[in-house]
Design an enzyme around this catalytic site. Structure first.
Site, PDB file in Angstrom:
ATOM      1  N   PRO A  89       0.824  -1.222   0.000  1.00 38.35           N
ATOM      2  CA  PRO A  89       0.000   0.000   0.000  1.00 38.35           C
ATOM      3  C   PRO A  89       0.855   1.269   0.000  1.00 38.35           C
ATOM      4  O   PRO A  89       0.353   2.339  -0.346  1.00 38.35           O
ATOM      5  CB  PRO A  89      -0.807  -0.101   1.301  1.00 38.35           C
ATOM      6  N   GLU A 116       0.438  -7.335   9.106  1.00 34.70           N
ATOM      7  CA  GLU A 116       0.501  -5.875   9.271  1.00 34.70           C
ATOM      8  C   GLU A 116       1.587  -5.238   8.416  1.00 34.70           C
ATOM      9  O   GLU A 116       1.492  -4.083   8.028  1.00 34.70           O
ATOM     10  CB  GLU A 116       0.737  -5.506  10.738  1.00 34.70           C
ATOM     11  N   ARG A 154      -0.824  -8.651 -21.265  1.00 33.41           N
ATOM     12  CA  ARG A 154      -1.596  -8.171 -22.422  1.00 33.41           C
ATOM     13  C   ARG A 154      -0.728  -7.412 -23.408  1.00 33.41           C
ATOM     14  O   ARG A 154      -1.073  -7.281 -24.582  1.00 33.41           O
ATOM     15  CB  ARG A 154      -2.728  -7.236 -21.974  1.00 33.41           C
ATOM     16  N   ASP A 169      -7.209   0.056 -26.838  1.00 33.42           N
ATOM     17  CA  ASP A 169      -7.568   0.093 -25.428  1.00 33.42           C
ATOM     18  C   ASP A 169      -7.600   1.504 -24.895  1.00 33.42           C
ATOM     19  O   ASP A 169      -6.762   2.332 -25.193  1.00 33.42           O
ATOM     20  CB  ASP A 169      -6.579  -0.719 -24.584  1.00 33.42           C
TER      21      ASP A 169
HETATM   22  C1  9D3 Z   1      -4.218  -3.710   8.626  1.00 32.60           C
HETATM   23  C2  9D3 Z   1      -2.886  -3.237   8.229  1.00 32.60           C
HETATM   24  N1  9D3 Z   1      -2.899  -1.865   7.728  1.00 32.60           N
HETATM   25  C3  9D3 Z   1      -2.614  -0.972   8.880  1.00 32.60           C
HETATM   26  C4  9D3 Z   1      -2.760   0.448   8.595  1.00 32.60           C
HETATM   27  C5  9D3 Z   1      -1.862  -1.688   6.717  1.00 32.60           C
HETATM   28  C6  9D3 Z   1      -1.952  -2.689   5.625  1.00 32.60           C
HETATM   29  C7  9D3 Z   1      -0.960  -3.644   5.443  1.00 32.60           C
HETATM   30  C8  9D3 Z   1      -1.057  -4.564   4.428  1.00 32.60           C
HETATM   31  C9  9D3 Z   1      -3.047  -2.697   4.773  1.00 32.60           C
HETATM   32  C10 9D3 Z   1      -3.146  -3.642   3.765  1.00 32.60           C
HETATM   33  C11 9D3 Z   1      -2.166  -4.567   3.611  1.00 32.60           C
HETATM   34  C12 9D3 Z   1      -2.273  -5.578   2.536  1.00 32.60           C
HETATM   35  N2  9D3 Z   1      -2.276  -4.921   1.203  1.00 32.60           N
HETATM   36  C13 9D3 Z   1      -1.303  -5.104   0.334  1.00 32.60           C
HETATM   37  O1  9D3 Z   1      -0.379  -5.850   0.625  1.00 32.60           O
HETATM   38  C14 9D3 Z   1      -1.326  -4.397  -0.925  1.00 32.60           C
HETATM   39  C15 9D3 Z   1      -2.190  -3.372  -1.440  1.00 32.60           C
HETATM   40  C16 9D3 Z   1      -3.343  -2.735  -0.901  1.00 32.60           C
HETATM   41  O2  9D3 Z   1      -3.844  -3.002   0.218  1.00 32.60           O
HETATM   42  N3  9D3 Z   1      -3.946  -1.763  -1.668  1.00 32.60           N
HETATM   43  C17 9D3 Z   1      -3.493  -1.399  -2.895  1.00 32.60           C
HETATM   44  N4  9D3 Z   1      -2.436  -1.969  -3.438  1.00 32.60           N
HETATM   45  C18 9D3 Z   1      -1.802  -2.941  -2.708  1.00 32.60           C
HETATM   46  S1  9D3 Z   1      -0.443  -3.763  -3.227  1.00 32.60           S
HETATM   47  C19 9D3 Z   1      -0.340  -4.662  -1.852  1.00 32.60           C
END
Ligand code: 9D3
Length: 254
Positions: A89, A116, A154, A169
């Site tokens: 994220p 986490e 793709r 596209d």
């Molecule tokens: C509950 C944990 N969160 C605390 C603030 C942080 C968090 C850690 C890991 C939230 C989501 C995740 C898992 N998500 C991904 O590994 C992830 C992701 C995403 O959640 N949104 C957009 N792209 C991606 S790429 C990997």
């Protein structure tokens, strides 16, 4: 083009590759996806992939060693990867431009996190980039990894049967798609626009470009600044904007 996915849920990746365009690309030998169970790269009896966070706090953190050993095993098999991507994220946003860039890198390793977070030394030691697939929370990197494999595959010549559809596209030109219709010509009182039935191919092309520009202006105006517009499309857009200005003026009067 090869992808190697490291995950604690290998079957999630296998399931996502079981059907569709990417499956056919794999069957044709144009794309190869290796799926690696992170637990196979642990060295303890319990195959431990996570541990409590230093400094305390809720949840668990993924350990660095299993990821490191997995990436080294992939490197030994495939050679030096073009990128080692951590799905996160915190990553840069994955876009069509990012898809085109990854397409040129040959061997791409995708590391999926859960829990986490991931020990920061994964990034320090062997991750070359972090990518996010959008501003929403999913439960781990597996669906984002599948999404990236799909978008990049793709772009590999031959994976999509009709090269014209990749070229056409949305996002290739930076505009949203125009509306599509098929038979019947009328359904639930809604008629297919006359121009599409008229057989005037030049008029059909004009109408579709108009629709694409108008829809993009209405729904995704953020895309217009980098869209590749020709002279006619520019004029269309200027006319739409002029109309909006007039609407604003008359709103002000009543
Ligand atoms: C509950 C944990 N969160 C605390 C603030 C942080 C968090 C850690 C890991 C939230 C989501 C995740 C898992 N998500 C991904 O590994 C992830 C992701 C995403 O959640 N949104 C957009 N792209 C991606 S790429 C990997």
């Amino acid at each position: 083009m090869t992808f190697d996915v490291v995950t604690i849920f290998p079957r999630m990746i296998e399931a996502g590759l079981a059907e569709g365009v990417v499956r056919r690309g794999i069957d044709k030998g144009l794309v190869d996806v290796g799926v690696h169970d992170l637990r196979d790269y642990t060295s303890d009896r319990h195959r431990t992939v996570d541990d409590v966070p230093y400094g305390g706090g809720p949840g668990m953190v993924m350990k660095v060693e299993p990821f490191h050993r997995a990436v080294e095993a992939i490197r030994a098999r495939r050679g030096a990867p073009g990128a080692v991507v951590l799905l996160s994220p915190q990553g840069r946003a994955f876009t069509q431009a990012e898809a085109r860039r990854l397409r040129g890198l040959g061997n791409v390793v995708l590391l999926c996190g859960r829990y986490e977070g991931i020990d920061e030394r994964v990034c320090d030691l062997f991750v070359t980039e972090e990518l996010s697939v959008g501003d929403f929370v999913v439960s781990g990197g597996e669906l984002p990894a599948l999404l990236i494999i799909d978008a990049v595959s793709r772009l590999v010549p031959g994976v999509v049967g009709d090269e014209g559809s990749v070229e056409a596209d949305s996002f290739t030109r930076g505009l949203l798609d125009y509306p599509h219709y098929t038979r019947p010509a009328e359904y639930a009182g809604l008629r297919v626009p006359d121009v599409l039935i008229s057989g005037h191919h030049a008029e059909v092309r004009r109408w579709r470009r108009h629709q694409a520009v108008a829809r993009t202006a209405a729904r995704r105006p953020d895309l217009l600044s980098s869209a590749q517009l020709d002279d006619e499309e520019r004029m269309l857009l200027d006319a739409l904007r002029e109309r909006d200005v007039e609407k604003e003026k008359s709103n002000g009067r009543d």
